[in-house]
Design an enzyme around this catalytic site. Structure first.
Site, PDB file in Angstrom:
ATOM      1  N   HIS A 286      -4.285   1.224   7.832  1.00 61.67           N
ATOM      2  CA  HIS A 286      -3.118   2.058   7.636  1.00 61.67           C
ATOM      3  C   HIS A 286      -2.851   2.917   6.757  1.00 61.67           C
ATOM      4  O   HIS A 286      -2.272   4.298   7.017  1.00 61.67           O
ATOM      5  CB  HIS A 286      -2.060   0.734   7.383  1.00 61.67           C
ATOM      6  CG  HIS A 286      -0.557   1.277   7.329  1.00 61.67           C
ATOM      7  ND1 HIS A 286       0.466   0.824   7.862  1.00 61.67           N
ATOM      8  CD2 HIS A 286       0.075   2.001   6.255  1.00 61.67           C
ATOM      9  CE1 HIS A 286       1.777   1.396   7.823  1.00 61.67           C
ATOM     10  NE2 HIS A 286       1.452   2.202   6.600  1.00 61.67           N
ATOM     11  N   GLU A 287      -3.150   2.983   5.341  1.00 57.05           N
ATOM     12  CA  GLU A 287      -3.210   3.740   4.498  1.00 57.05           C
ATOM     13  C   GLU A 287      -4.025   4.950   4.755  1.00 57.05           C
ATOM     14  O   GLU A 287      -3.651   6.155   4.398  1.00 57.05           O
ATOM     15  CB  GLU A 287      -3.491   3.142   2.941  1.00 57.05           C
ATOM     16  CG  GLU A 287      -2.399   2.142   2.700  1.00 57.05           C
ATOM     17  CD  GLU A 287      -1.123   2.279   2.754  1.00 57.05           C
ATOM     18  OE1 GLU A 287      -0.628   3.565   2.731  1.00 57.05           O
ATOM     19  OE2 GLU A 287      -0.245   1.485   3.161  1.00 57.05           O
TER      20      GLU A 287
ATOM     21  N   GLY B 139       0.775  -1.240  -0.057  1.00 51.99           N
ATOM     22  CA  GLY B 139      -0.067  -0.029   0.174  1.00 51.99           C
ATOM     23  C   GLY B 139       0.965   1.219  -0.176  1.00 51.99           C
ATOM     24  O   GLY B 139       1.934   1.434   0.382  1.00 51.99           O
TER      25      GLY B 139
ATOM     26  N   GLN C 246       2.801  10.021   1.133  1.00 47.60           N
ATOM     27  CA  GLN C 246       4.168   9.274   1.000  1.00 47.60           C
ATOM     28  C   GLN C 246       5.187   9.643  -0.043  1.00 47.60           C
ATOM     29  O   GLN C 246       6.236   9.179  -0.061  1.00 47.60           O
ATOM     30  CB  GLN C 246       3.900   7.793   1.240  1.00 47.60           C
ATOM     31  CG  GLN C 246       3.569   7.419   2.368  1.00 47.60           C
ATOM     32  CD  GLN C 246       3.123   5.922   2.562  1.00 47.60           C
ATOM     33  OE1 GLN C 246       2.271   5.220   2.097  1.00 47.60           O
ATOM     34  NE2 GLN C 246       4.284   5.281   3.008  1.00 47.60           N
TER      35      GLN C 246
ATOM     36  N   CYS D  94       5.821  -0.074   6.999  1.00 50.89           N
ATOM     37  CA  CYS D  94       5.431   1.122   6.152  1.00 50.89           C
ATOM     38  C   CYS D  94       6.723   1.433   5.303  1.00 50.89           C
ATOM     39  O   CYS D  94       7.927   1.439   5.772  1.00 50.89           O
ATOM     40  CB  CYS D  94       5.116   2.290   7.140  1.00 50.89           C
ATOM     41  SG  CYS D  94       4.706   3.796   6.202  1.00 50.89           S
ATOM     42  N   LEU D  95       6.557   1.734   3.968  1.00 48.47           N
ATOM     43  CA  LEU D  95       7.347   2.371   3.356  1.00 48.47           C
ATOM     44  C   LEU D  95       8.018   3.226   3.511  1.00 48.47           C
ATOM     45  O   LEU D  95       9.157   3.597   3.070  1.00 48.47           O
ATOM     46  CB  LEU D  95       6.844   2.294   1.864  1.00 48.47           C
ATOM     47  CG  LEU D  95       6.417   0.929   1.105  1.00 48.47           C
ATOM     48  CD1 LEU D  95       5.775   1.253  -0.145  1.00 48.47           C
ATOM     49  CD2 LEU D  95       7.558  -0.048   1.329  1.00 48.47           C
TER      50      LEU D  95
ATOM     51  N   HIS E 295      -2.801   7.554   6.857  1.00 50.94           N
ATOM     52  CA  HIS E 295      -1.736   8.449   6.371  1.00 50.94           C
ATOM     53  C   HIS E 295      -2.399   9.722   5.875  1.00 50.94           C
ATOM     54  O   HIS E 295      -1.683  10.945   5.888  1.00 50.94           O
ATOM     55  CB  HIS E 295      -0.862   7.963   5.125  1.00 50.94           C
ATOM     56  CG  HIS E 295       0.089   7.267   5.427  1.00 50.94           C
ATOM     57  ND1 HIS E 295       1.308   7.393   6.076  1.00 50.94           N
ATOM     58  CD2 HIS E 295       0.542   5.545   5.189  1.00 50.94           C
ATOM     59  CE1 HIS E 295       2.279   6.482   6.204  1.00 50.94           C
ATOM     60  NE2 HIS E 295       1.769   5.245   5.823  1.00 50.94           N
TER      61      HIS E 295
HETATM   62 ZN    ZN Z   1       2.576   3.529   5.766  1.00 52.07          ZN
END
Ligand code: ZN
Length: 166
Positions: A133-134, A46, A51, A91-92, A137
């Protein structure tokens, strides 16, 4: 399509609230293409627009093992959440780390697609976790705020899991 730079934890852009998308312009389509490419390249499941430094309410998700089922969510909203799951999450924007987070085990959400048609989606387990999670953000929240205990290095985690399997 082009890869975009993934912003990392500590970058202000990850702490801000994103704005609603009013119209899918060619630039927004390009952004979404780039987000997908960037997510797949990083082996993520995701990615949210902040991000990659864009404060718009857009997320892309793909939890399929073949990484061939992209979900595009514009102006997403969770309608219903129930159940509970506790497990490791990463998380990226925080490469190489994981932490234990409790999330709903099932969510029902609403979003718009590339043609600005509204649709609903239901997810369980990993998909429910990814949606939560997304969407966090988009309001400037990272999973680290919800971590139970300490963040761990993924390498440590891998060797720990190997130990447990012995
Ligand atoms: Zn994330």
């Amino acid at each position: 399509m082009a890869l975009r730079t993934i912003r990392e934890y500590g970058d202000d852009v990850l702490e801000r609230k994103c704005k609603e998308v009013k119209e899918v312009t060619p630039r927004i389509r390009e952004l979404i293409d780039d987000m997908l490419e960037t997510m797949y390249e990083a082996n993520g499941v995701g990615l949210a627009a902040p991000q990659v430094g864009i404060l718009k309410r857009i997320v892309v998700i793909d939890v399929s093992p073949e990484a061939d089922s992209p979900i595009i969510m514009i102006n997403p909203e969770i309608l219903e959440a129930d159940g509970e799951q506790t497990g490791y999450e990463g998380c990226l924007s925080l490469p190489g780390k994981s932490g234990v987070v409790t999330r709903p085990n099932h969510v029902r959400a609403r979003a718009f697609d590339l043609d600005m048609n509204e649709y609903e989606i239901e997810g369980e387990e990993l998909l429910a976790r990814a949606i939560c999670h997304e969407l966090d953000h988009l309001d400037g929240h990272m999973y680290v705020e919800k971590v139970e205990g300490e963040l761990v290095d993924n390498e440590e985690l891998a060797s720990e899991q190997e130990e447990n399997e012995k």
